[in-house]
Design an enzyme around this catalytic site. Structure first.
Site, PDB file in Angstrom:
ATOM      1  N   ASP A 212     -11.134 -28.812  16.941  1.00  0.00           N
ATOM      2  CA  ASP A 212     -11.862 -29.294  15.763  1.00  0.00           C
ATOM      3  C   ASP A 212     -10.853 -29.667  14.680  1.00  0.00           C
ATOM      4  O   ASP A 212     -10.040 -28.842  14.268  1.00  0.00           O
ATOM      5  CB  ASP A 212     -12.796 -28.197  15.259  1.00  0.00           C
ATOM      6  CG  ASP A 212     -13.833 -28.714  14.283  1.00  0.00           C
ATOM      7  OD1 ASP A 212     -13.497 -29.627  13.494  1.00  0.00           O
ATOM      8  OD2 ASP A 212     -14.970 -28.215  14.295  1.00  0.00           O
TER       9      ASP A 212
ATOM     10  N   LYS B  77     -12.418 -32.434   6.381  1.00  0.00           N
ATOM     11  CA  LYS B  77     -12.458 -32.306   4.919  1.00  0.00           C
ATOM     12  C   LYS B  77     -11.243 -31.512   4.431  1.00  0.00           C
ATOM     13  O   LYS B  77     -10.845 -30.526   5.041  1.00  0.00           O
ATOM     14  CB  LYS B  77     -13.745 -31.595   4.483  1.00  0.00           C
ATOM     15  CG  LYS B  77     -15.014 -32.386   4.775  1.00  0.00           C
ATOM     16  CD  LYS B  77     -16.246 -31.613   4.331  1.00  0.00           C
ATOM     17  CE  LYS B  77     -17.528 -32.395   4.638  1.00  0.00           C
ATOM     18  NZ  LYS B  77     -18.739 -31.641   4.242  1.00  0.00           N
TER      19      LYS B  77
END
Length: 345
Positions: free
Chosen positions: A251, A255
């Site tokens: 992952d 952000k």
């Protein structure tokens, strides 16, 4: 089947999210998409997510909100018609509901299968690179878990050191962190039966899918570990016991405020280096350009690892790493996939 730098032992809890931060239009491919193979019918999922997962919204959970100036309890809290209930009785109902949810989180979804919270209170509070989540398990995945987990599965409880020679019948062992639905892992195991793969993930459908794929291929060199890879590295692996580490499409946490959750950090490599044999290869792959740049920077700066690429950059995709379904989706969106191969020195 993931940010200031990640501290595997003492990092503080992450900040809460805000609604005004947009997610990129084309998210990167990861191995954590919860897609069930066609043809399998979903089994009933009766358990809540593991601790740390985002809990489903229920009336019981809503009861944790600030109390209004009334003792009225919604009918769903009692299972009867709506009625006014004394405040002390309402508090008792809420406590009972929370206790039922807590017990469900601690129970395995399938008796004899992967534990819902294998390390339990043994692990400390820290920032994690993964987010356990509740998702459906197909009948085929459930059957594989019930039949094969006792033979090929293990929980990462942090209470023992694994004997990899015994676990893999003397084969050299590579650790794979995050395998999604397990298709690439099963293919690599079938293509190289002389190498053991210790595959770690927290995603129950993927665990069942990988076990089923390996079984159908006749591969006996895969073991599936359930839980936190940091606890495995720190507490359950002997020094210089691994012949390699694979981290494919983790992952990227795109952000900026989530970068502290990225797996490949200096502190993570500090845990990895002691359990790798000299010359063992750390192989990372990602289709998220900023994360690839961070991986290259962090690995290059670490004194225990050396880039195998002559130019000090990215490496060509090795033939043994198959193209995954998720990688193909990223390529279709125009993403560039980068492989990094670093040797432990």
């Amino acid at each position: 089947m993931s940010e200031q730098p990640l501290n595997p032992t003492t990092a503080p809890a992450p900040d809460s999210g805000t609604a005004d931060e947009a997610t990129p239009a084309d998210p990167p491919a990861t191995g954590s998409v919860t897609e069930a193979p066609a043809g399998d019918t979903p089994a009933t999922d009766v358990h809540t997510a593991a601790p740390g997962a985002e809990a489903p919204v229920t009336d019981a959970a809503a009861a944790d909100a600030p109390a209004a100036d009334t003792t009225t309890v919604h009918a769903s809290a009692t299972g009867s018609t709506a009625a006014d209930v004394p405040a002390d009785e309402a508090a008792a109902l809420r406590a009972a509901s929370f206790e039922r949810a807590r017990r469900m989180r601690q129970e395995p979804r399938f008796p004899g299968g992967p534990a819902a919270d294998p390390a339990g209170s043994h692990h400390e509070r820290r920032i994690r690179s993964f987010q356990p989540r509740r998702s459906r398990v197909t009948t085929g995945q459930q059957e594989a878990l019930e039949r094969l987990w006792p033979k090929w599965g293990l929980d990462i409880d942090g209470k023992r050191v694994l004997d990899l020679d015994q676990l893999f019948d003397g084969l050299p062992v590579v650790l794979e962190i995050g395998f999604g639905m397990g298709e690439a892992t099963a293919q690599m195991a079938a293509d190289d039966p002389g190498t053991g793969i210790l595959a770690v993930d927290v995603h129950t459908p993927g665990q069942g899918n990988l076990l089923g794929l390996a079984d159908r291929a006749g591969s006996t060199n895969v073991r599936v570990a359930n839980g936190d890879a940091v606890i495995l590295l720190r507490e359950m692996l002997a020094p210089e016991s691994l012949d390699g580490l694979r981290v494919y499409f983790p992952d990227p946490w795109p952000k900026a405020r989530h970068h502290k959750r990225r797996l490949i950090q200096p502190e993570f490599l500090d845990l990895v280096a002691p359990v790798l044999k000299p010359g063992a290869i750390v192989h990372c792959a990602t289709d998220w350009e900023p994360y690839a740049e961070q991986m290259l920077e962090v690995l290059t700066a670490h004194p225990r690892f050396e880039n195998t690429a002559a130019d000090g950059g990215y490496a060509p995709r090795p033939a043994f790493r198959p193209l995954t379904r998720f990688e193909g989706q990223g390529l279709d969106k125009g993403h560039v996939v980068h492989d990094l191969l670093f040797a432990r020195v």
